[in-house]
Design a protein around this motif. Structure first.
Motif, PDB file in Angstrom:
ATOM      1  N   LEU A 151       0.858  -1.182   0.000  1.00 12.08           N
ATOM      2  CA  LEU A 151       0.000   0.000   0.000  1.00 12.08           C
ATOM      3  C   LEU A 151       0.894   1.232   0.000  1.00 12.08           C
ATOM      4  O   LEU A 151       1.753   1.391   0.875  1.00 12.08           O
ATOM      5  CB  LEU A 151      -0.909   0.008   1.225  1.00 12.08           C
ATOM      6  N   ASN A 152       0.726   2.084  -1.008  1.00  9.67           N
ATOM      7  CA  ASN A 152       1.546   3.294  -1.169  1.00  9.67           C
ATOM      8  C   ASN A 152       3.036   2.951  -1.167  1.00  9.67           C
ATOM      9  O   ASN A 152       3.783   3.349  -0.269  1.00  9.67           O
ATOM     10  CB  ASN A 152       1.244   4.304  -0.061  1.00  9.67           C
ATOM     11  N   THR A 198      -2.615   2.439  -4.337  1.00 12.30           N
ATOM     12  CA  THR A 198      -2.772   3.654  -3.546  1.00 12.30           C
ATOM     13  C   THR A 198      -4.028   3.634  -2.689  1.00 12.30           C
ATOM     14  O   THR A 198      -4.253   4.550  -1.901  1.00 12.30           O
ATOM     15  CB  THR A 198      -2.817   4.885  -4.474  1.00 12.30           C
ATOM     16  N   SER A 199      -4.830   2.583  -2.821  1.00 12.17           N
ATOM     17  CA  SER A 199      -6.041   2.477  -2.005  1.00 12.17           C
ATOM     18  C   SER A 199      -6.406   1.008  -1.821  1.00 12.17           C
ATOM     19  O   SER A 199      -5.994   0.143  -2.601  1.00 12.17           O
ATOM     20  CB  SER A 199      -7.213   3.214  -2.667  1.00 12.17           C
ATOM     21  N   TRP A 204       7.048   2.782  -1.663  1.00 12.57           N
ATOM     22  CA  TRP A 204       8.027   3.863  -1.596  1.00 12.57           C
ATOM     23  C   TRP A 204       9.138   3.698  -2.636  1.00 12.57           C
ATOM     24  O   TRP A 204       9.979   4.573  -2.787  1.00 12.57           O
ATOM     25  CB  TRP A 204       8.625   3.949  -0.194  1.00 12.57           C
ATOM     26  N   GLY A 227       2.345  -2.061  -6.237  1.00 17.30           N
ATOM     27  CA  GLY A 227       1.611  -1.431  -5.146  1.00 17.30           C
ATOM     28  C   GLY A 227       0.295  -0.829  -5.584  1.00 17.30           C
ATOM     29  O   GLY A 227      -0.018  -0.736  -6.778  1.00 17.30           O
ATOM     30  N   GLU A 260      -4.170   6.520   8.612  1.00 12.98           N
ATOM     31  CA  GLU A 260      -5.242   6.383   7.624  1.00 12.98           C
ATOM     32  C   GLU A 260      -6.242   5.337   8.077  1.00 12.98           C
ATOM     33  O   GLU A 260      -5.886   4.234   8.452  1.00 12.98           O
ATOM     34  CB  GLU A 260      -4.641   5.986   6.265  1.00 12.98           C
TER      35      GLU A 260
END
Length: 433
Positions: free
Chosen positions: A273-274, A284-285, A276, A282, A305
């Motif tokens: 998730l998100n 983003t939600s 790096w 990956g 979050e």
């Protein structure tokens, strides 16, 4: 029940208790004070707020008459400066014998002031293990007349790696009574205290009330180390029919990267998730993950979050978040849809049991223990994910040791796990997801 009649406390101490609002003893005091006053070694296991500190302070103050001699008779060990100061405040609240000299010892710039305080005379010493050891080695702490050794928050002392100074201090005491207070009792703690505890009584108090809210079904797996957690995760992910969608929670990016690579090596579709790094798969939600064919989404516990976890059959906490509220928020059922039921699986080592206990106390529910798969390979101790790969070590089950048994078997693709009947039925229902 009267304090004076039941526990033979000094009248001044009983007066202090009444003035402080302690009108009656708590369960932990009822179960332990008579044993302590009788000179027995005692291990006390109980949650935060159950009265552990008050219990040993009563036992400590009850030892003194009004003519102390200024030589340490009681040594109380605590994990950090904050706890030392908290104990001093509590002693001052209940102590009416103002001739008693109580000296705190903890890490602070310079050691001379604490050495001077000890030289002026100390009847009760409240200290962190490392600072007590340092002053002892400088001949500032006399242990020859210690009658009572108290180890408070013993699980935190072990977590901080302070077993060696505790052991050295205990070995330097000719003879005394030992009291150990802890929120959890596990193998690492047992290894520290067993050599000096003499036929101890173990008293356990649990203060778990009624369930406060409805939560998803949960299972707790107790594991000895990081490497064995990885092995159990890989073993579970071999069952593609059952573990169709999994959100995997970890605490740090290095751990996330380690598990990402391991799962890829196992040919399990995995994403972050998100992410790096651009080369990592990956999303983003959570919704993107739900719509994709990817089986595992790794999430780093940051607590920032709020995640919509509805529709995810399995949540696995590889590591528990720092804040228990983060875990609890994920467990609360937000949708009563039975067909969309979530199962939460938690991996915990000895050092994480305190966090588990705090969660159970906050939710009013015990997390059921899961049996470990017979095919699980137990690895030798390793301290972190960054130490590199080590060969798996086969471990025989020790019938006399507390906790789950680890069986010496070769890893395989077997999907027969020793779940309880009810749990297995719930998990099998998820194969429709």
């Amino acid at each position: 029940m009267a304090w004076l009649d039941k526990f033979k406390l000094k009248k001044g101490l009983v007066q202090s208790l009444n003035e402080a609002g302690f009108v009656a003893p708590k369960e932990i005091q009822q179960k332990t004070l008579t044993r302590i006053n009788g000179g027995q070694d005692v291990i006390v296991v109980g949650p935060e707020g159950c009265g552990k500190t008050t219990t040993y302070i009563l036992a400590t103050l009850n030892k003194f008459n009004y003519t102390p001699d200024g030589v340490p008779k009681v040594l109380i060990l605590a994990p950090d400066k904050e706890k030392v100061e908290e104990i001093i405040v509590k002693i001052d609240q209940l102590n009416k014998n103002k001739t008693l000299s109580i000296v705190p010892l903890f890490a602070t710039p310079g050691i001379e002031a604490q050495m001077d305080a000890m030289a002026e005379g100390a009847d009760i010493v409240v200290a962190t293990p490392d600072r007590a050891r340092a002053i002892y080695l400088k001949l500032g702490l006399d242990l020859n007349k210690i009658e009572l050794l108290v180890i408070d928050d013993a699980e935190l002392i072990v977590k901080q790696g302070l077993q060696l100074p505790v052991t050295e201090l205990v070995n330097s005491m000719p003879k005394c009574q030992h009291l150990v207070f802890t929120e959890v009792l596990h193998e690492r703690l047992n290894r520290m205290i067993q050599p000096f505890m003499k036929q101890p009584a173990t008293v356990e108090v649990e203060e778990i009330g009624e369930p406060l809210f409805d939560t998803h079904p949960q299972i707790l797996y107790l594991l000895p180390n990081f490497g064995t957690k990885v092995n159990l995760l890989n073993l579970f992910m071999q069952d593609e029919d059952l573990f169709t969608k999994v959100v995997l929670f970890v605490n740090t990016r290095p751990t996330a990267e380690k598990l990402y690579k391991d799962l890829q090596h196992q040919r399990c579709t995995v994403a972050l998730l998100n992410p790096w790094f651009f080369e990592m798969d990956g999303f983003t939600s959570l919704q993107e993950f739900k719509d994709a064919a990817t089986r595992v989404l790794i999430v780093v516990n940051d607590g920032e979050e709020k995640l919509d976890l509805n529709g995810i059959p399995f949540l696995i906490h590889f590591e528990l978040p720092v804040e228990k509220e983060t875990y609890i928020d994920r467990m609360i059922i937000t949708s009563p849809d039975v067909e969309n039921e979530i199962m939460a699986i938690t991996f915990a080592s000895d050092l994480e049991l305190t966090a588990v206990k705090k969660i159970e106390q906050a939710t009013g529910q015990k997390i059921p223990l899961g049996e470990l798969p017979e095919d699980l390979i137990v690895e030798k101790e390793r301290t972190s994910a960054g130490l590199g790969e080590k060969k798996a070590a086969k471990a025989k089950a020790n019938d006399d040791a507390p906790g789950a048994a680890f069986h010496e078997k070769k890893a395989s693709n077997s999907k027969t796990y020793n779940y309880g009947g009810g749990v297995k039925a719930k998990m099998n229902n998820k194969k429709n997801h």
